[in-house]
Design a protein around this motif. Structure first.
Motif, PDB file in Angstrom:
ATOM      1  N   ALA A  20      81.608  78.629  10.259  1.00 25.71           N
ATOM      2  CA  ALA A  20      81.823  79.555  11.382  1.00 25.71           C
ATOM      3  C   ALA A  20      80.496  80.127  11.876  1.00 25.71           C
ATOM      4  N   SER A  21      79.586  80.397  10.944  1.00 22.67           N
ATOM      5  CA  SER A  21      78.292  80.973  11.307  1.00 22.67           C
ATOM      6  C   SER A  21      77.341  79.954  11.917  1.00 22.67           C
ATOM      7  N   ALA A  22      77.473  78.698  11.509  1.00 22.31           N
ATOM      8  CA  ALA A  22      76.526  77.678  11.940  1.00 22.31           C
ATOM      9  C   ALA A  22      76.945  76.968  13.221  1.00 22.31           C
ATOM     10  N   SER A  23      78.238  76.641  13.339  1.00 23.10           N
ATOM     11  CA  SER A  23      78.602  75.826  14.491  1.00 23.10           C
ATOM     12  C   SER A  23      79.994  76.088  15.042  1.00 23.10           C
ATOM     13  N   GLY A  24      80.916  76.525  14.226  1.00 23.26           N
ATOM     14  CA  GLY A  24      82.297  76.585  14.663  1.00 23.26           C
ATOM     15  C   GLY A  24      82.736  77.871  15.329  1.00 23.26           C
ATOM     16  N   GLY A  25      82.057  78.966  15.035  1.00 21.76           N
ATOM     17  CA  GLY A  25      82.526  80.251  15.520  1.00 21.76           C
ATOM     18  C   GLY A  25      83.838  80.608  14.853  1.00 21.76           C
ATOM     19  N   MET A  26      84.551  81.567  15.398  1.00 21.42           N
ATOM     20  CA  MET A  26      85.843  81.955  14.851  1.00 21.42           C
ATOM     21  C   MET A  26      86.685  82.617  15.922  1.00 21.42           C
ATOM     22  N   MET A  27      87.927  82.818  15.601  1.00 22.47           N
ATOM     23  CA  MET A  27      88.854  83.498  16.505  1.00 22.47           C
ATOM     24  C   MET A  27      88.919  84.965  16.111  1.00 22.47           C
ATOM     25  N   VAL A  28      89.085  85.811  17.105  1.00 23.51           N
ATOM     26  CA  VAL A  28      89.317  87.225  16.848  1.00 23.51           C
ATOM     27  C   VAL A  28      90.550  87.644  17.643  1.00 23.51           C
ATOM     28  N   ARG A  29      91.399  88.407  16.983  1.00 24.11           N
ATOM     29  CA  ARG A  29      92.586  88.979  17.631  1.00 24.11           C
ATOM     30  C   ARG A  29      92.442  90.491  17.562  1.00 24.11           C
ATOM     31  N   VAL A  30      92.525  91.133  18.714  1.00 22.86           N
ATOM     32  CA  VAL A  30      92.303  92.578  18.789  1.00 22.86           C
ATOM     33  C   VAL A  30      93.388  93.221  19.645  1.00 22.86           C
ATOM     34  N   VAL A  31      93.862  94.350  19.170  1.00 25.06           N
ATOM     35  CA  VAL A  31      94.679  95.234  20.000  1.00 25.06           C
ATOM     36  C   VAL A  31      93.902  96.537  20.044  1.00 25.06           C
ATOM     37  N   ALA A  32      93.425  96.879  21.233  1.00 25.82           N
ATOM     38  CA  ALA A  32      92.573  98.057  21.373  1.00 25.82           C
ATOM     39  C   ALA A  32      92.609  98.538  22.812  1.00 25.82           C
ATOM     40  N   HIS A  33      92.056  99.701  23.025  1.00 27.80           N
ATOM     41  CA  HIS A  33      91.904 100.241  24.371  1.00 27.80           C
ATOM     42  C   HIS A  33      90.601  99.685  24.934  1.00 27.80           C
ATOM     43  N   PHE A  34      90.713  98.955  26.043  1.00 36.86           N
ATOM     44  CA  PHE A  34      89.550  98.361  26.700  1.00 36.86           C
ATOM     45  C   PHE A  34      89.368  98.988  28.078  1.00 36.86           C
ATOM     46  N   GLY A  35      88.154  99.375  28.368  1.00 38.24           N
ATOM     47  CA  GLY A  35      87.749  99.752  29.705  1.00 38.24           C
ATOM     48  C   GLY A  35      86.500  98.947  30.023  1.00 38.24           C
ATOM     49  N   PHE A  36      86.120  98.882  31.285  1.00 38.19           N
ATOM     50  CA  PHE A  36      85.008  98.029  31.677  1.00 38.19           C
ATOM     51  C   PHE A  36      84.136  98.715  32.705  1.00 38.19           C
TER      52      PHE A  36
END
Length: 112
Positions: A20-36
């Protein structure tokens, strides 16, 4: 002699983290308050459910922080940057200058 789960499980986990660190990355699942914020505008924000792949660069930073004893809250800024890059700006190809504000995290899960 057969290897027991306690012997091989840490090795499997270490190999997956390395990939994951070298080439594959990973998935993240988040439930949060997002503003932009972006280009002189601001979104009032709301709770969002986001599932996205994040790059190996961010995966590596997350693992390093975890290994150093970081709390979940310590990870939020790097996770917000990773989500901004992958999900919100489509790997930097859209919404130049967009910054995600990530608060009130209800859940966060990593999968690799």
């Amino acid at each position: 002699m057969e290897a027991t789960e306690s012997e091989w499980q840490p090795q499997v986990r270490a190999q997956a983290r390395e990939q994951a660190s070298a080439s594959g990355g990973m998935m993240v699942r988040v439930v949060a308050h997002f503003g932009f914020t972006a280009s002189r505008s601001f979104d009032d924000g709301r709770v969002r459910h986001v599932t996205t792949a994040i790059s190996p660069t961010y995966a590596k930073q997350i693992f390093q922080l975890q290994d150093a004893g970081a709390t979940g809250e310590d990870l939020y800024p790097i996770v917000a940057k990773a989500i901004t890059e992958s999900y919100l700006t489509d790997w930097g190809s859209q919404c130049d200058g967009l910054v995600a504000h990530f608060t009130d995290v209800q859940s966060i899960d990593f999968e690799f």
